[in-house]
Structures are given as C-alpha cells and as structure tokens.
Design a protein around this motif. Structure first.
Motif, mmCIF file in Angstrom:
data_model
loop_
_atom_site.group_PDB
_atom_site.id
_atom_site.type_symbol
_atom_site.label_atom_id
_atom_site.label_comp_id
_atom_site.label_asym_id
_atom_site.label_seq_id
_atom_site.Cartn_x
_atom_site.Cartn_y
_atom_site.Cartn_z
ATOM 1 N N ARG A 121 -8.544 -57.364 -33.649
ATOM 2 C CA ARG A 121 -9.663 -56.437 -33.850
ATOM 3 C C ARG A 121 -9.358 -55.369 -34.877
ATOM 4 O O ARG A 121 -10.277 -54.715 -35.373
ATOM 5 C CB ARG A 121 -10.039 -55.780 -32.518
ATOM 6 C CG ARG A 121 -10.662 -56.742 -31.519
ATOM 7 C CD ARG A 121 -11.040 -56.031 -30.242
ATOM 8 N NE ARG A 121 -11.983 -54.932 -30.487
ATOM 9 C CZ ARG A 121 -12.392 -54.095 -29.536
ATOM 10 N NH1 ARG A 121 -11.949 -54.240 -28.293
ATOM 11 N NH2 ARG A 121 -13.238 -53.128 -29.813
ATOM 12 N N THR A 122 -8.081 -55.164 -35.199
ATOM 13 C CA THR A 122 -7.741 -54.072 -36.111
ATOM 14 C C THR A 122 -7.249 -54.570 -37.469
ATOM 15 O O THR A 122 -7.538 -53.968 -38.495
ATOM 16 C CB THR A 122 -6.658 -53.177 -35.501
ATOM 17 O OG1 THR A 122 -5.477 -53.962 -35.240
ATOM 18 C CG2 THR A 122 -7.133 -52.551 -34.208
ATOM 19 N N SER A 123 -6.497 -55.665 -37.478
ATOM 20 C CA SER A 123 -5.948 -56.170 -38.731
ATOM 21 C C SER A 123 -6.961 -57.006 -39.508
ATOM 22 O O SER A 123 -6.810 -57.210 -40.709
ATOM 23 C CB SER A 123 -4.704 -57.027 -38.454
ATOM 24 O OG SER A 123 -3.717 -56.268 -37.802
ATOM 25 N N GLY A 124 -7.990 -57.491 -38.809
ATOM 26 C CA GLY A 124 -8.972 -58.353 -39.449
ATOM 27 C C GLY A 124 -8.711 -59.802 -39.086
ATOM 28 O O GLY A 124 -7.627 -60.317 -39.317
ATOM 29 N N GLU A 125 -9.690 -60.463 -38.496
ATOM 30 C CA GLU A 125 -9.493 -61.828 -38.018
ATOM 31 C C GLU A 125 -9.213 -62.809 -39.152
ATOM 32 O O GLU A 125 -8.673 -63.891 -38.924
ATOM 33 C CB GLU A 125 -10.716 -62.281 -37.209
ATOM 34 C CG GLU A 125 -10.873 -61.510 -35.899
ATOM 35 C CD GLU A 125 -11.962 -62.082 -35.020
ATOM 36 O OE1 GLU A 125 -12.540 -63.110 -35.404
ATOM 37 O OE2 GLU A 125 -12.229 -61.520 -33.945
ATOM 38 N N GLU A 126 -9.563 -62.433 -40.390
ATOM 39 C CA GLU A 126 -9.326 -63.319 -41.527
ATOM 40 C C GLU A 126 -8.097 -62.921 -42.326
ATOM 41 O O GLU A 126 -7.833 -63.478 -43.388
ATOM 42 C CB GLU A 126 -10.564 -63.327 -42.456
ATOM 43 C CG GLU A 126 -11.845 -63.805 -41.789
ATOM 44 C CD GLU A 126 -11.736 -65.238 -41.299
ATOM 45 O OE1 GLU A 126 -11.021 -66.021 -41.956
ATOM 46 O OE2 GLU A 126 -12.360 -65.571 -40.285
ATOM 47 N N SER A 127 -7.348 -61.927 -41.859
ATOM 48 C CA SER A 127 -6.137 -61.528 -42.576
ATOM 49 C C SER A 127 -5.071 -62.594 -42.415
ATOM 50 O O SER A 127 -5.079 -63.378 -41.459
ATOM 51 C CB SER A 127 -5.619 -60.186 -42.043
ATOM 52 O OG SER A 127 -5.141 -60.329 -40.728
ATOM 53 N N ASP A 128 -4.121 -62.640 -43.356
ATOM 54 C CA ASP A 128 -3.050 -63.634 -43.277
ATOM 55 C C ASP A 128 -2.232 -63.472 -42.014
ATOM 56 O O ASP A 128 -1.797 -64.458 -41.412
ATOM 57 C CB ASP A 128 -2.125 -63.498 -44.505
ATOM 58 C CG ASP A 128 -2.735 -64.126 -45.742
ATOM 59 O OD1 ASP A 128 -3.815 -64.729 -45.634
ATOM 60 O OD2 ASP A 128 -2.136 -63.988 -46.827
ATOM 61 N N ILE A 129 -2.014 -62.218 -41.594
ATOM 62 C CA ILE A 129 -1.217 -61.975 -40.391
ATOM 63 C C ILE A 129 -1.852 -62.655 -39.182
ATOM 64 O O ILE A 129 -1.185 -63.363 -38.419
ATOM 65 C CB ILE A 129 -1.063 -60.466 -40.133
ATOM 66 C CG1 ILE A 129 -0.098 -59.861 -41.153
ATOM 67 C CG2 ILE A 129 -0.564 -60.192 -38.713
ATOM 68 C CD1 ILE A 129 0.076 -58.354 -41.010
ATOM 69 N N VAL A 130 -3.154 -62.470 -39.031
ATOM 70 C CA VAL A 130 -3.834 -63.027 -37.863
ATOM 71 C C VAL A 130 -3.982 -64.535 -37.971
ATOM 72 O O VAL A 130 -3.747 -65.287 -37.015
ATOM 73 C CB VAL A 130 -5.208 -62.353 -37.675
ATOM 74 C CG1 VAL A 130 -6.014 -63.060 -36.584
ATOM 75 C CG2 VAL A 130 -5.034 -60.876 -37.330
ATOM 76 N N LEU A 131 -4.341 -65.033 -39.152
ATOM 77 C CA LEU A 131 -4.606 -66.456 -39.313
ATOM 78 C C LEU A 131 -3.342 -67.303 -39.279
ATOM 79 O O LEU A 131 -3.341 -68.422 -38.761
ATOM 80 C CB LEU A 131 -5.334 -66.698 -40.639
ATOM 81 C CG LEU A 131 -6.816 -66.323 -40.694
ATOM 82 C CD1 LEU A 131 -7.340 -66.536 -42.103
ATOM 83 C CD2 LEU A 131 -7.629 -67.138 -39.702
ATOM 84 N N LYS A 132 -2.237 -66.801 -39.859
ATOM 85 C CA LYS A 132 -1.082 -67.660 -40.105
ATOM 86 C C LYS A 132 0.212 -67.219 -39.432
ATOM 87 O O LYS A 132 1.103 -68.047 -39.209
ATOM 88 C CB LYS A 132 -0.814 -67.733 -41.622
ATOM 89 C CG LYS A 132 -1.955 -68.242 -42.452
ATOM 90 C CD LYS A 132 -1.573 -68.195 -43.932
ATOM 91 C CE LYS A 132 -2.692 -68.656 -44.824
ATOM 92 N NZ LYS A 132 -2.312 -68.592 -46.270
#
Length: 426
Positions: A59-70
């Motif tokens: 919810r804070t880093s962005g669901e499409e950010s590299d951290i969340v996605l990968k």
C-alpha cells in the motif's frame, strides 16, 4: 565442500574477514563513526521488527513497483496472514509512528541501522540480505528540512573521506504535477512501445515514470526528446525546488540536476536525490532518498510532512575499501600469560580474570607447555606483552614481562602487574 552453505546473496560476517563487507570489526568501526555524526545532528535511534504485514509495503511502495512485483520475501504465517521480510525501512517506521502515536518532542528526527531483504540478482554492492543506515525527519515541511537531510548525507561521506561522489538532484513535484507529466510521457512513448525493453513495455501501462531511470540502452534511445517533468510543475513546486537549490548553493554543496531521477517508490514527492560513486559499477548509488509528505496520512495517521534517506552499508564499505579507506582492524590482546610450572597455572588464571575486570585484554595458555609454543600462541593473539611465570618467578612472586614488539624484558611484582600493563598499553 561443506554440506551446508549460506544462501546466494547473503554473507557471513565475522572478525578478520578479508573483504570489508564481511569483516564485522570494520563494519562496527564505520557504524560508530556514523552514529557519532547522527547524534550530533540531534537524531535518535529507532528499531522495527524484521517482518511486517505485507500490506505495509504494497500500500505504500506501490503495487507496481519493482520491490513489490519482483523482490519481496513474502509468506503466509500460521495465522493465515500475509507477512513480508522488510525490503525497506521507511514504511515500517511510519507504521510504528501511526500505531503508537509516539511523541519524542518537537521535530521527530530518527535514525536506524537495520537489515533489509530483497530477492534480486546479486552483484557487487547488491545483496539479498543487506544493511542500511538511514534517517527520517517528520513534521518539518519546508525546503530547509530537505537541505538539512541532504547536507547530513554529504557530511557523512566527507567525514568518512569518501571521494569521487556526485550529488544528483531533482524534483518530482506533487501528485497533480506528476499526473500531467505521466499523461504527456505516456503519449510520447506509446508509438515507441515495441522498441522498449520488456520491463519498460510493462511499465508503460503501470508505472511509466520508472522508464526514466531504466539503464537499458533501447529505453534511453526511446527517451531522447521526451517531455521533461520540470515543464509540468506547478509554480508552487517550482518555487519550492528553487529554494532547495538556493540553500544548497548557500552551503556550497555541489549538485547536478538530473531530470530523469524519480526514485523507485510511489510515496515520494518534491525533492529526490541520489549520491553516486565511481567505485561500484552498475550499483553506483550509495545514499538516496527524498520527501514523502503523504505517507503518514496514507497509513492512517495525521497529515505530517517527512523527509528521509537510506545508505547501504555494504556499498559504503565497498567504496571505502576501493579507496583504501577501510583497512583491516588490528584487534590486539594486551597481555598473554604463560605458565611454565603447574603451580603457575592458577596464578595466571587469577591474574587474567583480574586484568579483564580492569578493562585489560588478557589471555593465557591453560596448561604448561614449552615456552616457544606458548609465545607462538601469544603471536596468534597479536599480543603486545607476554607475562611469563616460571620457577624463579613463582619463588619471587614476580612476572617476567616480554614486550613482543621490541623484545625487551622486565620483571614486575605480581601485585603490580595491572599497573604496569596499564602503563604499557595506554
């Protein structure tokens, strides 16, 4: 080959390791120097758990950010909750602030030393388990807070004598500013979609700003002539960034405005920056951060401005080692006690414990052995002095002290041993 080995992208830290990033003594020395600077600037330490609910990051880093996605290490615990080993530390600190409503008086200035976990491709300066030092400044909205944080980052690198660095600076404005820019950038890149890298083709629909700092050659070619974010900033955002630059100029801090610098997390706004070094190859950034004025409210707290940065300890150590600024630490034993008679073993043991209680680093051989072997052991402990008790010393209640650096010798009464050793090592 050992049956068990550490996981790829992780390292064991132990005293005397050849590589600076694995040598815990060199790490502690650098950490101590950092803490001294941070406390001088009025920052206080905070620690948060290694695991958080996954929503803290999605919810804070962005669901499409590299951290969340990968990159996140995510698992379901026995209670059925989705949990994640923290990939970054700002969101957990904000979660703590909102949860506990802690008040440390005035402007909240915090620092941390903490471990993060990201499942990425390991390379020089990038591990899957890594350590960061960072700061967060809450409840201070003006441009001066941005400059205070950046100036502190620059000072830290100067105090550590890190050379060959570049401060890259940009503003990404407000969410409204970025919405206007994203629309224009997307319109510019849509006709070039097929020429973009695979990752950037996906980002075109989900997170087009991340294409700006893509290192792929084809993406850089496609971005030639692209719209520039600064052209889409509201007047207020432009004035704010101009003030940041003015304050940096006043402090004589050199910087390069980099229009493509956007950072990788959705919560940033206005000022963003990176400090890069030539020592790390592709992983050139050693300190990075920026302003994030909406995150506290997004996580359920009050409206509260914030600014922060993080510094990778491994990258910092590699940079220092590359410039010969992080030599191995010689962690010496002050005195090594050598019993040459059975009756001397207990006396040596008693004196060793007594000396340690006085802050003196003392070791001993716990059985009678030939003096040559015991002196060899003393050298393995890198002892400054050897305290020898043989038949003559027992009879006269003395210790023969041998300086292992210059090979001089002196007899000292046992009851004066502590005083004498202290005089030789102080």
């Amino acid at each position: 080959m050992p049956t068990f080995q550490s996981l790829k992208g992780t390292i064991d830290q132990y005293p005397g390791a050849k590589e600076a990033i694995a040598d815990i003594e060199r790490r502690k020395k650098v950490e101590g120097e950092l803490v001294q600077v941070l406390r001088t600037h009025g920052f206080r330490e905070i620690r948060t758990p290694a695991i958080e609910l996954t929503d803290v990051f999605t919810r804070t880093s962005g669901e499409e950010s590299d951290i969340v996605l990968k990159e996140m290490y995510t698992f379901t615990d026995k209670g059925g909750r989705s949990c994640t080993l923290k990939p970054e530390i700002t969101a957990p600190i904000v979660r703590s602030l909102v949860q506990h409503r802690w008040d440390i008086g005035g402007v909240k200035k915090l620092f941390y030393f903490d471990r993060c976990y990201r499942y990425n491709r390991p390379q020089k300066g990038r591990l899957r388990e890594f350590q960061q030092v960072g700061i967060e400044i809450f409840d201070q909205a003006g441009p001066a807070a941005d400059v205070e944080g950046i100036a502190l980052a620059v000072e830290i690198l100067e105090k550590l004598k890190v050379g060959k660095t570049t401060l890259l600076l940009n503003t990404i404005g407000t969410a409204e500013d970025r919405a206007r820019f994203v629309k224009a950038l997307k319109a510019f890149l849509e006709p070039k979609k097929e020429s973009l890298s695979e990752d950037s083709q996906k980002r075109l629909d989900s997170n087009v700003l991340r294409i700006l700092d893509s290192k792929a050659h084809e993406d850089q070619e496609a971005l030639e002539g692209a719209p520039v974010l600064s052209d889409y900033l509201a007047e207020e955002s432009q004035i704010r960034f101009k003030r940041v630059c003015e304050l940096l100029d006043r402090l004589e801090i050199q910087y390069v405005i980099e229009p493509k610098l956007v950072r990788g997390l959705d919560y940033y706004c206005h000022t963003v920056f990176e400090i890069t070094t030539e020592s790390l190859g592709a992983q050139a950034t050693v300190i990075a951060g920026g302003r994030y004025d909406t995150l506290v409210k997004e996580m359920g707290g009050p409206e509260m401005a914030a600014f922060g940065w993080a510094c990778g300890i491994e990258r910092l150590l590699l940079t220092l080692a590359d410039q010969n600024l992080c030599p191995p630490i010689r962690n010496r034993t002050d005195i090594y006690l050598i019993p040459l008679e059975d009756g001397a073993v207990d006396i040596c043991f008693e004196q060793m414990i007594h000396l340690r209680r006085q802050g003196i680093r003392a070791e001993m051989c716990h059985k009678v052995r030939a003096i040559g072997k015991q002196l060899k052991s003393a050298n393995q402990f890198d002892a400054r002095l050897a305290g020898i008790i043989g038949e003559e010393e027992l009879a006269n209640e003395q210790v023969s002290i041998k300086n292992l650096d210059n090979q001089t010798e002196k007899k000292v009464a046992i009851h004066d041993l502590q005083k004498y050793v202290q005089s030789q090592i102080s």
